[in-house]
Design a protein around this motif. Structure first.
Motif, PDB file in Angstrom:
ATOM      1  N   TYR A 214      36.571  28.794  73.065  1.00 14.06           N
ATOM      2  CA  TYR A 214      37.240  27.543  72.701  1.00 14.06           C
ATOM      3  C   TYR A 214      38.691  27.747  72.254  1.00 14.06           C
ATOM      4  O   TYR A 214      39.547  26.901  72.520  1.00 14.06           O
ATOM      5  N   TYR A 215      38.939  28.855  71.572  1.00 15.22           N
ATOM      6  CA  TYR A 215      40.262  29.037  70.962  1.00 15.22           C
ATOM      7  C   TYR A 215      41.113  30.130  71.617  1.00 15.22           C
ATOM      8  O   TYR A 215      42.292  30.244  71.320  1.00 15.22           O
ATOM      9  N   LYS A 235      39.354  19.598  58.615  1.00 10.72           N
ATOM     10  CA  LYS A 235      39.005  19.967  59.992  1.00 10.72           C
ATOM     11  C   LYS A 235      40.057  20.888  60.624  1.00 10.72           C
ATOM     12  O   LYS A 235      40.601  20.626  61.699  1.00 10.72           O
ATOM     13  N   ILE A 272      37.292  22.273  66.160  1.00  9.77           N
ATOM     14  CA  ILE A 272      36.586  21.582  67.242  1.00  9.77           C
ATOM     15  C   ILE A 272      35.131  21.345  66.809  1.00  9.77           C
ATOM     16  O   ILE A 272      34.480  22.253  66.281  1.00  9.77           O
ATOM     17  N   GLU A 276      32.609  23.791  64.833  1.00 10.47           N
ATOM     18  CA  GLU A 276      32.269  23.477  63.444  1.00 10.47           C
ATOM     19  C   GLU A 276      30.751  23.518  63.231  1.00 10.47           C
ATOM     20  O   GLU A 276      30.264  24.086  62.243  1.00 10.47           O
ATOM     21  N   CYS A 344      40.081  30.674  78.478  1.00 12.47           N
ATOM     22  CA  CYS A 344      40.456  29.512  77.673  1.00 12.47           C
ATOM     23  C   CYS A 344      41.826  28.989  78.101  1.00 12.47           C
ATOM     24  O   CYS A 344      42.001  27.797  78.374  1.00 12.47           O
ATOM     25  N   TRP A 361      48.864  27.586  71.109  1.00 17.94           N
ATOM     26  CA  TRP A 361      47.409  27.723  70.909  1.00 17.94           C
ATOM     27  C   TRP A 361      47.006  29.200  70.860  1.00 17.94           C
ATOM     28  O   TRP A 361      46.212  29.612  70.020  1.00 17.94           O
TER      29      TRP A 361
END
Length: 400
Positions: A214-215, A235, A272, A276, A344, A361
């Motif tokens: 995801y990251y 968050k 995200i 989480e 990603c 990112w």
């Protein structure tokens, strides 16, 4: 005491024990120096070779330390000995991961090549000699990006020699830096990533895989993730620690650091929902394991997200090795763990995320780094450019 020059070495047996016999030339004469390997005669060949290398290397480093104490004119220092002395000087002032890399280069190819050419000294080495070393590496199958690392350390070492008046001119000024290999990352498609996440659900590496997918975090960054860096109310998740590995007394141990690869590596990213939810499950697991293992549960890494059942940090080498095993187990396409980072980024670029946003990112230090790696995937922006020029010149729009 006059400094000695090592010429050759061999393994010999004496009274049932094994020794490294190092031939040393001192004051114009050659004499043998015996160093115990700590093994009996008839020991396993691989153990003998390992002990032999360590003993000879220790002897040569000891000689290098004599050099560092000015027991020999600087201009007469053989290259390998000078590099050892230079490394000893800078070791405490550089990152541990960098120090490990330098140590590997010096005690590896630099030692193998230059101990056989001890006539090449700080005062006599030329640009041609250094280029010959590069050619030797290329002949052995080393790629240009690897040779560039040697080019960098030689550049720094000889610059320091000039500063100390060991040399008048840095020979590296006449040595061309090898050109980087063109790099096209290997990556998973959306479906392949989703399949990986599905089959790894019950695997101890699942959380690391999920966060990286995801990251696009580096391996060291995902392992360095701390609970105190995650704000569940706002968050957000901050990347500001890393975990690398260092060899200590023959064993690899994890090393925690807040000195990141570059300034932009420290970044705060939105939390995200899917990540989480998995993080909250991990927190519950850690609390459960701590109750189950009681006193045997490690309390040293309570603030870290990626730990095993005993509370210990997951080692970087374990991530690499286990990830490869996991792909084999489920018959998935083989990529490196680091290629999840590329996956990603590639998915983001191919779905219209700007290159600048991808840079931020991933935490790349420069826009050019991101563009060099992923520009060939940015087809949507090319379609937009094609549409603009087509309209300007009166042509019909390109089909979608």
């Amino acid at each position: 005491m006059n400094a000695a020059t090592t010429l050759a070495a061999s393994v010999q047996a004496k009274k049932g024990r094994l020794y490294a016999v190092i031939q040393v030339r001192e004051n114009g004469k050659t004499k043998p120096v015996w160093r115990a390997l700590g093994l009996p005669e008839g020991s396993n060949k691989s153990k003998v070779n390992k002990a032999y290398r360590e003993v000879v290397q220790a002897f040569e480093q000891s000689y290098a330390e004599q050099i560092a104490q000015n027991k020999k004119p600087a201009s007469d220092i053989p290259i390998y000995d000078y590099m050892c002395a230079y490394f000893k000087k800078i070791e405490k002032n550089i990152q541990k991961s960098t120090a490990e890399s330098y140590r590997g280069m010096i005690n590896g190819r630099i030692r193998r090549y230059f101990t056989a050419r001890r006539e090449l000294t700080v005062g006599s080495i030329t640009a041609k000699d250094i280029e010959d070393f590069y050619d030797w590496m290329f002949t052995s199958g080393v790629v240009a990006n690897t040779v560039i690392h040697y080019h960098a350390i030689f550049g720094k070492a000889f610059k320091d020699a000039v500063r100390k008046d060991y040399l008048e001119v840095n020979p590296m000024l006449k040595v061309d830096r090898p050109k980087k290999n063109s790099f096209r990352p290997n990556f998973y498609t959306k479906d392949e990533v989703q399949q990986l996440l599905e089959v790894s659900q019950d695997d101890p590496l699942h959380l690391c895989i999920l966060i990286t997918a995801y990251y696009g975090l580096r391996r060291s960054e995902v392992l360095g993730l701390k609970w105190s860096s995650i704000d569940f109310e706002r968050k957000s998740m901050t990347i500001n620690h890393k975990v690398t590995e260092q060899r200590v007394n023959g064993k690899y141990v994890p090393v925690v650091s807040d000195v990141m690869k570059n300034k932009t590596s420290c970044r705060t990213l939105p939390l995200i929902p899917a990540v989480e939810a998995e993080l909250l499950r991990q927190k519950e697991k850690q609390q459960l394991y701590r109750k189950l293992f009681k006193k045997s549960y490690s309390t040293e890494y309570l603030d870290f997200v990626c730990t095993d059942q005993e509370g210990k940090l997951i080692r970087p080498n374990f991530v690499t090795e286990h990830f490869d095993w996991l792909l084999t187990k489920y018959g998935l396409k083989h990529i490196r763990f680091h290629d999840l980072r590329h996956s990603c980024a590639s998915l983001m670029v191919m779905n219209g995320v700007s290159m600048k946003q991808v840079q931020e990112w991933l935490g790349h230090s420069t826009f050019s780094t991101t563009a060099d790696i992923y520009a060939h995937l940015d087809y949507k922006s090319k379609q937009g450019s094609a549409g603009v020029i087509a309209n300007l010149l009166g042509e019909s729009k390109l089909p979608k």
